[in-house]
Design a protein around this motif. Structure first.
Motif, mmCIF file in Angstrom:
data_model
loop_
_atom_site.group_PDB
_atom_site.id
_atom_site.type_symbol
_atom_site.label_atom_id
_atom_site.label_comp_id
_atom_site.label_asym_id
_atom_site.label_seq_id
_atom_site.Cartn_x
_atom_site.Cartn_y
_atom_site.Cartn_z
ATOM 1 N N ALA B 73 0.819 -1.216 0.000
ATOM 2 C CA ALA B 73 0.000 0.000 0.000
ATOM 3 C C ALA B 73 0.853 1.267 0.000
ATOM 4 O O ALA B 73 0.323 2.374 0.057
ATOM 5 N N LEU B 75 2.968 2.437 2.277
ATOM 6 C CA LEU B 75 3.231 3.125 3.543
ATOM 7 C C LEU B 75 4.700 3.047 3.929
ATOM 8 O O LEU B 75 5.230 3.964 4.538
ATOM 9 N N PHE B 95 -7.055 2.699 -3.988
ATOM 10 C CA PHE B 95 -7.101 1.622 -3.015
ATOM 11 C C PHE B 95 -7.551 2.169 -1.666
ATOM 12 O O PHE B 95 -7.543 3.382 -1.433
ATOM 13 N N TYR B 97 -7.321 1.619 2.693
ATOM 14 C CA TYR B 97 -6.487 1.023 3.742
ATOM 15 C C TYR B 97 -7.182 1.254 5.087
ATOM 16 O O TYR B 97 -7.566 2.379 5.394
ATOM 17 N N PRO B 119 -11.591 11.309 1.783
ATOM 18 C CA PRO B 119 -10.782 10.911 0.614
ATOM 19 C C PRO B 119 -11.294 11.539 -0.683
ATOM 20 O O PRO B 119 -10.502 11.854 -1.571
ATOM 21 N N ARG B 166 -14.746 4.767 5.007
ATOM 22 C CA ARG B 166 -13.853 5.800 4.490
ATOM 23 C C ARG B 166 -12.904 5.207 3.434
ATOM 24 O O ARG B 166 -12.561 5.848 2.451
#
Lengths: 251, 274
Positions: B73, B75, B95, B97, B119, B166
């Protein structure tokens, strides 16, 4: 029993007033040095409504608000800037900590030379002291923003600027308010001290000092209480604003 | 059923025809390498994440389960290797998370509704459309929470449900969940498992779940990736094809029990190796 709990906060005040009254009544202390509560509060009432005390009170409020406002305008953006990069903050940390630890009152002579005798010196010394306190707190608030929250915004595709604006800034608000409250308290201290000494003609500090010189004890105590009420009120004001705007603090 | 299927071959994404596109892996991981100062977590790791499946990652403590999805992802940076989504880099896909610590991942200054819409705001969607889309997802998922509340006014499960919404609001191609239920009490965990299954049935989004609970991993997943101790290897990629939604009855289904036992056996073998 429960009904009486609402009176708990006034117990301390009642005890203080009782002990004070008894002390005066029993003449434990010279009455010239310690006037009765009644004559003190009468002096305060008259001073605030029709005497000079009210004007001095307003002067001190003005100076404290001005200096805090100036401090905030300088320290808030600077604190955010420094806090958003830990490397930058570390490089100036010593300076901030050093001047934060320097008693602002030691700066009076310097500021007198720079700004002359008058309001500008009082306000700028107080602003200097308050700004460092605010700066330090804002920078730490921004730096200590929850990593997860920043990551969450980044994962959603937020740019660095948006992360700073939408997340770090709001994350720092609780700590920023701590800074503002400490800053305004410090500004008041510095303003009152400044009013006592450097060629002042008004303000609560000057009122306390003058009453003492004239040996007008009820007036002196009245001015001290007025200064206390001011400090308490300012703190309460900032707490109220904080609760209103930073509703999530501590939750 | 429980067979190793470590796909190694993949054609270039551009050459895939429509029918093979649906069966082709969604995410291809090649030569992934990650070192922390004291240890190698992944060394030349290859793996394919299947499309439209709910996949769990399970393995010994500290083997790098979360690190894996955090790298996929974006991060954490990778030291070497390539992770592609239908041949595309992460930056060109949408995507979602979901973090383990919902308390720290939600924005407490925003109401739940605005948290879900955030988002979209980042993507530059106008406010009116954001509202419509949040209302739509709430209706689709049949969520009965007062979204005017702030996160700290909600229970842990509600907060995690909001944070899952979210993640879903952008209509992600892939959804990552990092131990999403481990901070919840058992009652809430059972409830959230049902919610996650409903979401999966509803959207059929490729889902990657990191779990520390084997029973949960098998119960929820179509595929279970069992990792070894570090440097992590894919020991086995277990299939469990019982239809969703699964219920408490599933837990006493003989196939469920045997797969769980099989996974546990492999897990214990891997733990003993270390």
């Amino acid at each position: 029993m429960k009904r009486f709990e609402v009176f708990l906060p006034v117990v301390g005040v009642a005890v203080l007033l009782t002990v004070w009254s008894l002390t005066v009544w029993a003449r434990v202390v010279d009455p010239v040095l310690l006037p009765s509560p009644i004559s003190t509060f009468r002096a305060m009432w008259i001073g605030m409504t029709s005497g000079k005390l009210g004007l001095d009170f307003i002067k001190t409020v003005e100076r404290t608000i001005y200096s805090t406002a100036i401090a905030a305008v300088i320290a808030l953006p600077l604190g955010i800037l420094l806090g958003s990069s830990e490397k930058v903050y570390r490089s100036v940390e010593f300076l901030i900590d050093f001047f934060r630890s320097t008693p602002a009152s030691a700066m009076f002579p310097l500021f007198l030379v720079l700004f002359g005798v008058g309001d500008r010196t009082k306000i700028s010394v107080a602003a200097f002291g308050a700004a460092l306190v605010i700066l330090f707190n804002v920078a730490y608030g921004v730096m200590n923003a929850r990593k997860t929250r920043i990551l969450a915004a980044k994962v959603m595709g937020a740019s660095r600027l948006r992360v700073l604006w939408d997340v770090m800034l709001l994350e720092s608000l609780p700590q920023t308010f701590v800074g503002l409250r400490n800053g305004v308290s410090l500004a008041l201290v510095i303003v009152v001290v400044a009013e006592m000494f450097i060629g002042s003609t008004d303000g609560l500090g000057q009122r306390v000092f003058e009453a003492q010189q004239l040996f007008d004890m009820p007036d002196m105590y009245a001015a001290i209480f007025a200064a206390g009420a001011l400090g308490y009120g300012l703190n309460l004001l900032f707490l109220t604003i904080e609760r209103r705007f930073v509703h999530w603090a501590g939750k | 059923m429980a067979g190793a299927q470590l796909a190694a071959k993949v054609g270039p994404a551009g050459t895939l025809s429509d029918s093979s596109h649906r069966t082709a892996p969604h995410v291809t991981i090649r030569g992934l390498t990650k070192r922390f100062s004291d240890a190698t977590i992944y060394d030349n790791f290859d793996f394919d994440i299947p499309r439209g499946k709910l996949m769990s990652v399970f393995g010994p403590n500290g083997c790098g389960k979360s690190t894996l999805i955090n790298m996929i992802a974006g991060l954490f940076p990778v030291d070497a290797g390539e992770i592609l989504f239908d041949g595309q880099p992460l930056s060109s896909i949408k995507f979602g998370y979901v973090f383990q610590s919902y308390r720290e991942a939600m924005f407490p200054w925003l109401r739940a509704f605005d948290n879900i819409a955030y988002p979209l705001k980042v993507m530059g969607v106008p406010k009116a459309e954001r509202t419509v889309r949040v209302e739509k997802i709430v209706a689709n998922l049949n969520v009965k929470i007062d979204l005017n509340l702030y996160p700290y006014q909600m229970s842990g499960g509600q907060q995690q449900l909001v944070s899952i919404m979210r993640a879903l609001i952008v209509e992600p191609e892939i959804l990552f969940l990092d131990e999403p239920f481990s901070a919840l009490d058992y009652e809430m965990t059972l409830f959230m498992r049902e919610q996650l299954q409903r979401i999966f049935v509803e959207t059929a989004t490729t889902t990657v779940l990191v779990s520390h609970d084997l029973e949960e991993a098998v119960y929820l997943s179509d595929r279970i990736l069992l990792l070894s101790r570090r440097p992590a290897r894919a020991v086995e990629f277990v299939h469990y094809d019982a239809p969703h939604p699964r219920t408490l009855k599933t837990m006493s289904d003989p196939e469920f029990i045997s797969i769980k036992a099989h996974c546990l056996e492999i897990f214990q073998r891997e733990v003993r190796k270390g």
